[in-house]
Scaffold this motif. Structure first.
Motif, PDB file in Angstrom:
ATOM      1  N   ALA A  21      29.673  55.211  33.766  1.00  0.00           N
ATOM      2  CA  ALA A  21      29.903  56.635  33.502  1.00  0.00           C
ATOM      3  C   ALA A  21      31.384  56.947  33.672  1.00  0.00           C
ATOM      4  O   ALA A  21      31.928  57.838  33.012  1.00  0.00           O
ATOM      5  CB  ALA A  21      29.070  57.493  34.455  1.00  0.00           C
ATOM      6  N   ARG A  22      32.035  56.197  34.560  1.00  0.00           N
ATOM      7  CA  ARG A  22      33.468  56.364  34.851  1.00  0.00           C
ATOM      8  C   ARG A  22      34.020  54.993  35.204  1.00  0.00           C
ATOM      9  O   ARG A  22      33.368  54.212  35.897  1.00  0.00           O
ATOM     10  CB  ARG A  22      33.601  57.313  36.039  1.00  0.00           C
ATOM     11  N   PHE A  23      35.220  54.701  34.721  1.00  0.00           N
ATOM     12  CA  PHE A  23      35.856  53.429  35.064  1.00  0.00           C
ATOM     13  C   PHE A  23      37.346  53.655  35.187  1.00  0.00           C
ATOM     14  O   PHE A  23      37.996  54.127  34.255  1.00  0.00           O
ATOM     15  CB  PHE A  23      35.576  52.354  34.011  1.00  0.00           C
ATOM     16  N   ILE A  50      38.666  41.490  37.375  1.00  0.00           N
ATOM     17  CA  ILE A  50      38.290  42.679  36.615  1.00  0.00           C
ATOM     18  C   ILE A  50      39.545  43.211  35.942  1.00  0.00           C
ATOM     19  O   ILE A  50      40.586  43.343  36.589  1.00  0.00           O
ATOM     20  CB  ILE A  50      37.673  43.770  37.528  1.00  0.00           C
ATOM     21  N   ARG A  51      39.425  43.504  34.652  1.00  0.00           N
ATOM     22  CA  ARG A  51      40.565  44.001  33.886  1.00  0.00           C
ATOM     23  C   ARG A  51      40.204  45.268  33.120  1.00  0.00           C
ATOM     24  O   ARG A  51      39.073  45.453  32.703  1.00  0.00           O
ATOM     25  CB  ARG A  51      41.009  42.964  32.852  1.00  0.00           C
ATOM     26  N   ALA A  52      41.212  46.089  32.916  1.00  0.00           N
ATOM     27  CA  ALA A  52      41.152  47.193  31.957  1.00  0.00           C
ATOM     28  C   ALA A  52      42.157  46.814  30.889  1.00  0.00           C
ATOM     29  O   ALA A  52      43.355  46.701  31.180  1.00  0.00           O
ATOM     30  CB  ALA A  52      41.523  48.519  32.609  1.00  0.00           C
ATOM     31  N   GLY A  53      41.663  46.543  29.686  1.00  0.00           N
ATOM     32  CA  GLY A  53      42.551  45.995  28.670  1.00  0.00           C
ATOM     33  C   GLY A  53      43.100  44.682  29.175  1.00  0.00           C
ATOM     34  O   GLY A  53      42.374  43.809  29.630  1.00  0.00           O
ATOM     35  N   ARG A  54      44.419  44.530  29.165  1.00  0.00           N
ATOM     36  CA  ARG A  54      45.053  43.299  29.652  1.00  0.00           C
ATOM     37  C   ARG A  54      45.495  43.413  31.113  1.00  0.00           C
ATOM     38  O   ARG A  54      45.958  42.447  31.707  1.00  0.00           O
ATOM     39  CB  ARG A  54      46.264  42.961  28.784  1.00  0.00           C
ATOM     40  N   GLN A  55      45.368  44.601  31.698  1.00  0.00           N
ATOM     41  CA  GLN A  55      45.822  44.812  33.074  1.00  0.00           C
ATOM     42  C   GLN A  55      44.779  44.319  34.075  1.00  0.00           C
ATOM     43  O   GLN A  55      43.620  44.746  34.049  1.00  0.00           O
ATOM     44  CB  GLN A  55      46.102  46.293  33.319  1.00  0.00           C
ATOM     45  N   ILE A  56      45.193  43.459  34.972  1.00  0.00           N
ATOM     46  CA  ILE A  56      44.305  42.970  36.026  1.00  0.00           C
ATOM     47  C   ILE A  56      44.233  44.034  37.113  1.00  0.00           C
ATOM     48  O   ILE A  56      45.242  44.413  37.699  1.00  0.00           O
ATOM     49  CB  ILE A  56      44.810  41.633  36.607  1.00  0.00           C
ATOM     50  N   LEU A  57      43.010  44.520  37.366  1.00  0.00           N
ATOM     51  CA  LEU A  57      42.795  45.548  38.387  1.00  0.00           C
ATOM     52  C   LEU A  57      42.278  44.951  39.691  1.00  0.00           C
ATOM     53  O   LEU A  57      42.434  45.547  40.755  1.00  0.00           O
ATOM     54  CB  LEU A  57      41.810  46.599  37.877  1.00  0.00           C
ATOM     55  N   VAL A 134      36.377  49.005  27.398  1.00  0.00           N
ATOM     56  CA  VAL A 134      37.623  49.290  28.114  1.00  0.00           C
ATOM     57  C   VAL A 134      38.146  48.116  28.935  1.00  0.00           C
ATOM     58  O   VAL A 134      39.256  48.175  29.444  1.00  0.00           O
ATOM     59  CB  VAL A 134      37.491  50.535  29.025  1.00  0.00           C
ATOM     60  N   GLY A 135      37.350  47.062  29.088  1.00  0.00           N
ATOM     61  CA  GLY A 135      37.827  45.958  29.903  1.00  0.00           C
ATOM     62  C   GLY A 135      36.826  44.838  30.023  1.00  0.00           C
ATOM     63  O   GLY A 135      35.911  44.709  29.195  1.00  0.00           O
ATOM     64  N   SER A 136      36.989  44.036  31.081  1.00  0.00           N
ATOM     65  CA  SER A 136      36.101  42.905  31.297  1.00  0.00           C
ATOM     66  C   SER A 136      35.995  42.576  32.778  1.00  0.00           C
ATOM     67  O   SER A 136      36.863  42.918  33.577  1.00  0.00           O
ATOM     68  CB  SER A 136      36.612  41.679  30.539  1.00  0.00           C
ATOM     69  N   ILE A 137      34.887  41.926  33.093  1.00  0.00           N
ATOM     70  CA  ILE A 137      34.627  41.368  34.418  1.00  0.00           C
ATOM     71  C   ILE A 137      34.406  39.884  34.180  1.00  0.00           C
ATOM     72  O   ILE A 137      33.731  39.512  33.210  1.00  0.00           O
ATOM     73  CB  ILE A 137      33.339  41.953  35.031  1.00  0.00           C
ATOM     74  N   ALA A 138      34.943  39.044  35.032  1.00  0.00           N
ATOM     75  CA  ALA A 138      34.677  37.613  34.893  1.00  0.00           C
ATOM     76  C   ALA A 138      34.608  36.952  36.260  1.00  0.00           C
ATOM     77  O   ALA A 138      35.338  37.327  37.171  1.00  0.00           O
ATOM     78  CB  ALA A 138      35.755  36.942  34.049  1.00  0.00           C
ATOM     79  N   VAL A 139      33.695  35.984  36.358  1.00  0.00           N
ATOM     80  CA  VAL A 139      33.605  35.153  37.555  1.00  0.00           C
ATOM     81  C   VAL A 139      33.544  33.694  37.127  1.00  0.00           C
ATOM     82  O   VAL A 139      33.112  33.377  36.017  1.00  0.00           O
ATOM     83  CB  VAL A 139      32.380  35.485  38.447  1.00  0.00           C
ATOM     84  N   SER A 140      33.975  32.821  38.024  1.00  0.00           N
ATOM     85  CA  SER A 140      33.908  31.383  37.769  1.00  0.00           C
ATOM     86  C   SER A 140      33.693  30.649  39.076  1.00  0.00           C
ATOM     87  O   SER A 140      34.340  30.969  40.079  1.00  0.00           O
ATOM     88  CB  SER A 140      35.211  30.894  37.124  1.00  0.00           C
ATOM     89  N   GLY A 141      32.790  29.684  39.039  1.00  0.00           N
ATOM     90  CA  GLY A 141      32.561  28.847  40.205  1.00  0.00           C
ATOM     91  C   GLY A 141      31.167  28.252  40.252  1.00  0.00           C
ATOM     92  O   GLY A 141      30.959  27.203  40.843  1.00  0.00           O
ATOM     93  N   LEU A 142      30.212  28.931  39.635  1.00  0.00           N
ATOM     94  CA  LEU A 142      28.832  28.453  39.595  1.00  0.00           C
ATOM     95  C   LEU A 142      28.562  27.856  38.213  1.00  0.00           C
ATOM     96  O   LEU A 142      29.365  28.030  37.296  1.00  0.00           O
ATOM     97  CB  LEU A 142      27.873  29.623  39.849  1.00  0.00           C
TER      98      LEU A 142
END
Length: 168
Positions: A21-23, A50-57, A134-142
């Motif tokens: 609803a809000r980011f 977690i990113r908004a566009g190319r900015q790492i948040l 508006v962005g992306s979430i990513a995880v790595s390890g599993l």
């Protein structure tokens, strides 16, 4: 082995339903902390971004990760942001089509990863309008399916939304 068509249907439902609803930077920081704590609670060695566009948040590794995980989250995030789909869905669709990201889309595997763990961040729009990517979430390890399940499950809890879950 899971049924690719069924999994793709579930992934589409997750991508449709798990909308913010809000980011903004505060939401990203809270979500990042939630993902990190869930990884710690599970004893999972994960790098989270977690990113908004190319900015790492938000970017945080948990104990047991390696430097390569940072590259994986970058590439998985690129895939989710480019396609507006989870990196797992893109990978399964390519597997179904017996294609590579290079051959089908002309994208470099050095910049885009089609393994599970990347998820699009969408912002709800006005009634009748499609959510805005508006962005992306990513995880790595599993393993890749577990990376995806971890993101989707934690995101659904964070957003307090029901989850259409993948089965094992």
């Amino acid at each position: 082995m899971s049924d690719i068509a069924a999994d793709l249907g579930i992934l589409s439902a997750q991508e449709r339903d798990l909308v913010f609803a809000r980011f903004d930077t505060d939401v990203a920081w809270r979500l990042g902390g939630t993902l990190r704590q869930a990884a710690l609670d599970a004893g999972a060695a994960l790098t989270i971004e977690i990113r908004a566009g190319r900015q790492i948040l938000f970017h945080a590794p948990t104990p047991g990760t390696a430097a390569i995980n940072a590259d994986w989250v970058r590439r998985k995030g690129n895939t989710a942001a480019h396609f507006g789909r989870s990196s797992y869905a893109i990978g399964l669709a390519l597997q179904r089509d017996r294609a590579s990201i290079e051959d089908k889309y002309g994208l470099s595997g050095a910049e885009f990863a089609t393994q599970g763990g990347g998820f699009p961040v969408r912002l709800a729009a006005a009634a009748g309008a499609a959510p805005l990517l508006v962005g992306s979430i990513a995880v790595s390890g599993l393993p890749q399916r577990q990376d995806h399940v971890f993101v989707a499950t934690t995101l659904a809890r964070f957003l307090d939304l029901p989850l259409v879950a993948l089965t094992d």
